[in-house]
Design an enzyme around this catalytic site. Structure first.
Site, mmCIF file in Angstrom:
data_model
loop_
_atom_site.group_PDB
_atom_site.id
_atom_site.type_symbol
_atom_site.label_atom_id
_atom_site.label_comp_id
_atom_site.label_asym_id
_atom_site.label_seq_id
_atom_site.Cartn_x
_atom_site.Cartn_y
_atom_site.Cartn_z
ATOM 1 N N LYS A 82 7.203 -17.889 -65.681
ATOM 2 C CA LYS A 82 8.115 -18.998 -65.385
ATOM 3 C C LYS A 82 7.807 -20.185 -66.291
ATOM 4 O O LYS A 82 6.637 -20.516 -66.515
ATOM 5 C CB LYS A 82 7.981 -19.384 -63.910
ATOM 6 C CG LYS A 82 8.947 -20.469 -63.436
ATOM 7 C CD LYS A 82 8.802 -20.670 -61.943
ATOM 8 C CE LYS A 82 9.719 -21.755 -61.413
ATOM 9 N NZ LYS A 82 9.635 -21.880 -59.940
ATOM 10 N N SER A 156 13.668 -21.698 -57.406
ATOM 11 C CA SER A 156 13.784 -22.137 -58.781
ATOM 12 C C SER A 156 13.383 -21.049 -59.779
ATOM 13 O O SER A 156 13.679 -21.152 -60.970
ATOM 14 C CB SER A 156 12.923 -23.380 -58.999
ATOM 15 O OG SER A 156 11.549 -23.114 -58.760
ATOM 16 N N SER A 180 10.651 -20.844 -53.726
ATOM 17 C CA SER A 180 11.127 -20.497 -55.072
ATOM 18 C C SER A 180 10.746 -19.092 -55.523
ATOM 19 O O SER A 180 11.383 -18.546 -56.426
ATOM 20 C CB SER A 180 10.589 -21.503 -56.092
ATOM 21 O OG SER A 180 11.149 -22.775 -55.870
#
Length: 610
Positions: A82, A156, A180
Site C-alpha cells: 500500500k 482505503s 481499511s
C-alpha cells in the site's frame, strides 16, 4: 448483477512455492506474467507505482542465482505494498502527488518479506491519506470491484485488495485504522486480516491515526496468511505500540458470539440480510458452538471514531500540509481534516474516558465467547452512489469495522458466497487482542481449509498420538472429501509435492478418483498435502477408502517417506477393468480440475456466442 464476475483464481503462495520446487516455473516467469497482466489492464486504479519489467526480471534473476534460494520461505513470491508504507528507492505518495517523497529506507515489516525471498512489485492505490473506506477519494482513476457493475472496491486499501482479487499477486501488504484492510477485502471476495495492534511493526508507515494504525495482509487463503504473518510478526523496539504475539490456538472447542439478527443493520439491503442469515446457519457444520452476544458496546465504541476527537489525530501528521497546500487535497478528505480542528483537549479526555468504560464492558463479554462473528459490511455501493453522498456511505461501510482498533481487537474478513443478485458476502471473525491464532483457525474452518493446530490433549492430560498421511485428490484442502479429515481431528502440516517418480491417474469417468502411482521411469512431481491425524482416526479413514485406492508409502520431495493414498493393486496391475487416464502433466488434482472447469466454461461461452 452478473454472478460470473468475481476474484480470479491466481496461484497461492504455497502453490507457487511448490511449482518453483518442482521446476514447473521460475520467479522470472512469474514476474514476466505479472508485468504482462498489469500492462493489459492499463491504469485501472489498482497501482500507483509499478516496478518496471526489466527491473523485476533482474531482481528475479539475482534471486534465482542465490545458492540458498530454494530454502527461502517466500522464494520468488511477488507482492504489492500500500502506498502509505515506505519502500526504499520508491515514492510514497498517499495518493497525493504534491505530498510524495522518495523513501530512503524500507519499513521493517516489508523488509522482512524481501529478506525471506519475496519480490516487491509495486505500490497499490488507496483513499488519499488513508482517509476513507470506499476507494473513491483519489486524484487517480477510481478502482472498481472485481464484481463489476460499477461497484466500489472499498478503501482505503483499495488497490491492495484488487491486486490480489485480480490474481496479479497472491498477497498484498495493506493497513487498517477503521476497517481499511477488511472492507475492500469483503467487496472483492478475498481474505483481509487485521492483526492485533503492535504485532507487525508500523515503523515506516505514514500514520493516519498512529494510536490505532495496523499493518495488515490480504490473500486468498488462511494458509498463505499464516506463512506470511509468521515472517512479518516481530516485536520491534522502535515501535511504541509493539507487543509479543499471543498464544497459539490449541485445538480446544470454540464458542462464537452472534448478535441477535435484529441488532444487525443491513441498511435496507434485504438480499444481504438473507445471505448473512444463511451463512450463519453453517457455523454448526464447522464444529463451532454459538451463543448470543450484545453488540451495543461495540457499536457505541465505533461511533467515537469519526464522531469524536480521533479525527483530530490525523492532523498530527497532515496539519502542516493542510495549511500549506489545501488545494492539493481531495475535497472530501480536506473537509474531514478541517473538521478535526474543532475538538478540544477536554473533548479528547472525555472521549478517552468513555472509551475506557466501553472497553471494560467489551472485556466482560469475552468471558462468554472466544470469538464474535458479524457481517464485514452490511451493504454495497456503486461509485456514483458514493460520490453523491460520500460521508453517509462511508459511515455505513464502517459500521462493523470502526470499533475494532478502538477496543483493541483482532479481526479477519472471510468471503462466504454471494447474495442472490451476485454481490459478495463476507463474515468478519473478531477476537480480543492477541487471539489472532484463534480467529485464523475459525476463518480456516469457514473456508474449508485444514490448518495445523496443536493436538488435542487426552483426558489424562497427555498428548494424543498422531500419524501423518499424504493426500493428492478429493481430500485436499477445499475439496469435497476434506471435511472427513477435519471431522477426524486432522490438521494440515504442509502443502508439498512428491518426489519426481510418480504419475497421477484419473480412475473412472463419471465420478473419477485421482490416484498416485509410483513408476520406475518417466515420473513427475505431483502436488500433495501432508495431514496430521489422531492415530485412532486411521481405521475410520481406511474404512471410507474407495475400492481403487489403498494406503501405502509416498516418497516426498524432501526425501521423507510418509503414509498416504496410492492406487490399489487392481489399478496397478490391471487385474480389474478400470478406465484410467494419466493426468500427470497438470502437476496435481487441483490444476487438473481447474483446467477442466476452464475448458467447460469456454465451451459454454462459445455456445452462447454462436
Amino acid at each position: 448483477m452478473n454472478s460470473d464476475l468475481g476474484p480470479a483464481l491466481g496461484p497461492t503462495v504455497t502453490e507457487m512455492l511448490a511449482a518453483y520446487r518442482t521446476g514447473r516455473t521460475t520467479p522470472s516467469a512469474t514476474v514476466e506474467a505479472f508485468s504482462t497482466a498489469v500492462a493489459a489492464r492499463g491504469d485501472d486504479g489498482t497501482w500507483i507505482t509499478v516496478v518496471g519489467r526489466a527491473e523485476l526480471l533482474a531482481a528475479a534473476a539475482a534471486l534465482e542465482a542465490r545458492p540458498d534460494a530454494m530454502s527461502l520461505p517466500l522464494y520468488g513470491i511477488p507482492f504489492g505494498v500500500k502506498d502509505s508504507i515506505d519502500v526504499a528507492g520508491y515514492p510514497t505518495t498517499l495518493a497525493c502527488p504534491d505530498y510524495a517523497y522518495t523513501a530512503n529506507t524500507t519499513a521493517p515489516a516489508v523488509q522482512a518479506l524481501v529478506d525471506a525471498g519475496a519480490i516487491f512489485v509495486g505500490k497499490t492505490s488507496l483513499d488519499q491519506f488513508a482517509t476513507g473506506l470506499n476507494g473513491t477519494r483519489t486524484p487517480h482513476p477510481i478502482p472498481r470491484s472485481v464484481y463489476g457493475n460499477d461497484m466500489i472496491s472499498g478503501g482505503s486499501s483499495s488497490g491492495s485488495a484488487l491486486a490480489v482479487a485480480l490474481g496479479q499477486v497472491p498477497f498484498c501488504v495493506a493497513t487498517d485504522t477503521a476497517g481499511s484492510g477488511r472492507v475492500p477485502a469483503a467487496l472483492n471476495g478475498i481474505v483481509g486480516y487485521k492483526p492485533s495492534r503492535g504485532l507487525i511493526s508500523t515503523v515506516g508507515l505514514v500514520p493516519a491515526c498512529k494510536s490505532l494504525d495496523c499493518i495488515t495482509l490480504m490473500a486468498t487463503t488462511i494458509e498463505d496468511l499464516d506463512l506470511v504473518f509468521d515472517i512479518m510478526c516481530a516485536e520491534d523496539p522502535a515501535d511504541g505500540w509493539a507487543r509479543p504475539r499471543g498464544a497459539r490456538y490449541d485445538g480446544r472447542e470454540i464458542t462464537v458470539g452472534l448478535p441477535d439478527l435484529q441488532q444487525l443493520d443491513f441498511f435496507g439491503d434485504a438480499a444481504m440480510f438473507d445471505a448473512h442469515s444463511v451463512a450463519r446457519l453453517s457455523l454448526a457444520d464447522r464444529g463451532l458452538l454459538t451463543t448470543t452476544v450484545d453488540l451495543t458496546p461495540f457499536l457505541e465504541a465505533g461511533s467515537l471514531l469519526y464522531q469524536g476527537p480521533w479525527v483530530a489525530e490525523r492532523l498530527v501528521e497532515f496539519d502542516e500540509f493542510l495549511i500549506e497546500k489545501p488545494d492539493s487535497i481531495v475535497p472530501v478528505v480536506r473537509e474531514i481534516f478541517l473538521g478535526g480542528r474543532r475538538y478540544s483537549a477536554v473533548d479528547a479526555f472525555r472521549a478517552l474516558q468513555t472509551l475506557q468504560d466501553l472497553r471494560a464492558r467489551v472485556a466482560q463479554l469475552w468471558t462468554s465467547m472466544d470469538v464474535m462473528i458479524v457481517p464485514t459490511i452490511g451493504t454495497t455501493f456503486t461509485v456514483p452512489e458514493v460520490l453523491a453522498d460520500p460521508i453517509a456511505c462511508n459511515t455505513k461501510l464502517g459500521h462493523y469495522t470502526h470499533f475494532g482498533n478502538l477496543v483493541d481487537l483482532t479481526a479477519v474478513a472471510v468471503p462466504v458466497g454471494l447474495t442472490e443478485d451476485g454481490r459478495p458476502v463476507s463474515l468478519m471473525v473478531i477476537g480480543p487482542a492477541l487471539a489472532d491464532d484463534t480467529i485464523l483457525a475459525v476463518a480456516a474452518r469457514l473456508l474449508g481449509e485444514g490448518r495445523a493446530d496443536s493436538p488435542h490433549p487426552a483426558a489424562d492430560g497427555s498428548t494424543v498420538e498422531t500419524i501423518d498421511i499424504v493426500v493428492a485428490g478429493h481430500h485436499l484442502s477445499g475439496e469435497r472429501a476434506n471435511p472427513q479429515l477435519l471431522e477426524l481431528g486432522g490438521s494440515l502440516v504442509e502443502a508439498t509435492s512428491t518426489a519426481p517418480t510418480y504419475t497421477l491417474l484419473r480412475i473412472g469417468t463419471a465420478d473419477p478418483t485421482p490416484g498416485l502411482l509410483r513408476v520406475p521411469l518417466g515420473g513427475s512431481a505431483i502436488d500433495v498435502e501432508r495431514w496430521r491425524l489422531p492415530a485412532t482416526s486411521l481405521a475410520v479413514l481406511a474404512g471410507r477408502m474407495p475400492a481403487v485406492l489403498a494406503l501405502g508409502r509416498v516418497l516426498l520431495a524432501d526425501g521423507s517417506d510418509v503414509l498416504g493414498y496410492v492406487c490399489d493393486v487392481t489399478v496397478q496391475t490391471g487385474a480389474q477393468r478400470h478406465t484410467v487416464d494419466d493426468i500427470s502433466e497438470f502437476g496435481g488434482w487441483r490444476a487438473y480440475s481447474r483446467a477442466i472447469s476452464s475448458a467447460h466454461d469456454t465451451s459454454i461461452a462459445a455456445q452462447e456466442i454462436s
